[in-house]
Write an enzyme that holds these catalytic residues in place. Structure first.
Site: not given
Ligand code: HMG
Ligand code: MG
Length: 296
Positions: A22-23, A214, A216, A247, A256
């Site tokens: 994933r990450d 966690h 990096h 990310c 990581n």
């Molecule tokens: P948004 O645009 O505000 O969402 O995004 P929305 O609720 O307004 O929906 C917009 C569209 O997205 C809609 O579709 C929804 O159906 C769809 P449309 O009507 O336009 O066709 N949608 C989805 N589709 C599939 N799966 C879903 C989903 N939710 C809505 N779950 C949202 C808000 C949270 C969805 C968006 O910002 C997002 O997906 N962000 C994810 C970002 C991400 O994955 N970042 C990397 C992971 S975090 C990380 O790496 C840090 C970590 O490792 C820890 C660290 O290192 O600190 C964990």
């Molecule tokens: Mg991370």
């Protein structure tokens, strides 16, 4: 064995949660073939990990690299005793995870407002409002919830982060029913000093047994930060095979800490991880080959 029991024998064990699929793969510049993701997860299952974060059920417009999460989960060989997990930012994501048969998911918030906005398009307060029904629904269905807090020491947009902000969020997420709170040092700017200051604050509100690190490794300090965290009582750390990771919404954040480095570190200090270092080295070679292909 329940999650809590899994972490119970803390004296001589370090649990490494493998987050590379994933990450690691969320941050590769081009799409990795689904079959290669499946092969990587299967290799990791064979290494002895008890928890593997396979993918994310997030918006494919935000992170296209994870769009095939359901297919990956349908094709992997699920090994008994291994808990497969995925990131779920909202109820849509939780539904996808449940349809894929997952028994554990991870939500992800941040201690920094700007990062929260950039990563999940809402404020910290709005993210909690989103998480409440997600956690409630998950727990009602018997799905355990892990909670990440990103930017626990430093934010790519705001700089140094107040440990009290991390502690307040950790307390809320724990009270809401998340069984483990994961301290995300998102950009590798943390040091043992800032990590310990943050953990000191968090430990006033959440039992240390419920915390994970966690970290990096952008500045090469992740193992130092793990060593400091072990001293502070933590026994669970995320890592990514081959040091993959980053990310897309944290500019400059590199991988990581590598799982094979954390395993070697733990074994060297007399901790058991349950991991086979030879198999892990082979998985790391494969993971790095996927990265090299994308960079070719
Ligand atoms: P948004 O645009 O505000 O969402 O995004 P929305 O609720 O307004 O929906 C917009 C569209 O997205 C809609 O579709 C929804 O159906 C769809 P449309 O009507 O336009 O066709 N949608 C989805 N589709 C599939 N799966 C879903 C989903 N939710 C809505 N779950 C949202 C808000 C949270 C969805 C968006 O910002 C997002 O997906 N962000 C994810 C970002 C991400 O994955 N970042 C990397 C992971 S975090 C990380 O790496 C840090 C970590 O490792 C820890 C660290 O290192 O600190 C964990
Ligand atoms: Mg991370």
């Amino acid at each position: 064995m329940s999650d809590q029991e899994n972490l119970a024998d803390r004296d001589n064990q370090i649990q490494i949660v493998e987050v590379g699929p994933r990450d690691g793969l969320q941050n590769e510049p081009r799409q990795i073939a689904t079959a290669d993701k499946v092969k990587l997860v299967d290799m990791l299952s064979d290494c002895g990990f008890t928890r593997i974060e396979v993918t994310s059920f997030v918006s494919p417009r935000w992170v296209p690299q994870m769009a095939d999460g359901a297919q990956v989960l349908a094709q992997i060989a699920r090994k008994p005793g291994v808990i497969y997990t995925a990131l779920t930012p909202n109820l849509i994501g939780l539904q996808g995870a449940q349809e894929a048969g997952l028994r554990e998911v991870a939500i992800f918030g941040a201690a920094s407002q700007t990062f929260s906005q950039k990563n999940i398009n809402c404020t910290i307060e709005e993210s909690l409002q989103r998480f409440v029904p997600l956690i409630k629904t998950a727990l009602e269905k018997g799905v355990a919830v892990r909670a990440y807090i990103s930017c626990v020491t430093d934010c790519p947009y705001e700089g140094a982060v107040d440990p009290q902000a991390v502690a307040r969020l950790a307390e809320k997420l724990f009270e809401l029913g998340c069984y483990q709170i994961v301290m995300g040092e998102t950009i590798g700017a943390g040091t043992p000093e800032t990590i310990l200051a943050m953990l000191d604050a968090v430990k006033q509100h959440v039992p240390v047994q419920a915390l994970a690190g966690h970290y990096h490794d952008t500045n090469g300090r992740a193992l130092d930060n793990i060593a400091a965290s072990v001293e502070a009582g933590l026994r669970c750390f995320d890592a990514a095979v081959g040091g993959l990771g980053g990310c897309p919404y944290a500019p400059g954040a590199k991988g990581n800490v590598a799982s094979e480095a954390v395993a070697a570190f733990a074994h060297h200090r007399g901790f058991d991880t349950g991991l086979d270092e030879t198999k892990l080295a082979a998985a790391a070679r494969f993971a790095k080959s996927l990265r090299e292909e994308t960079q070719a």
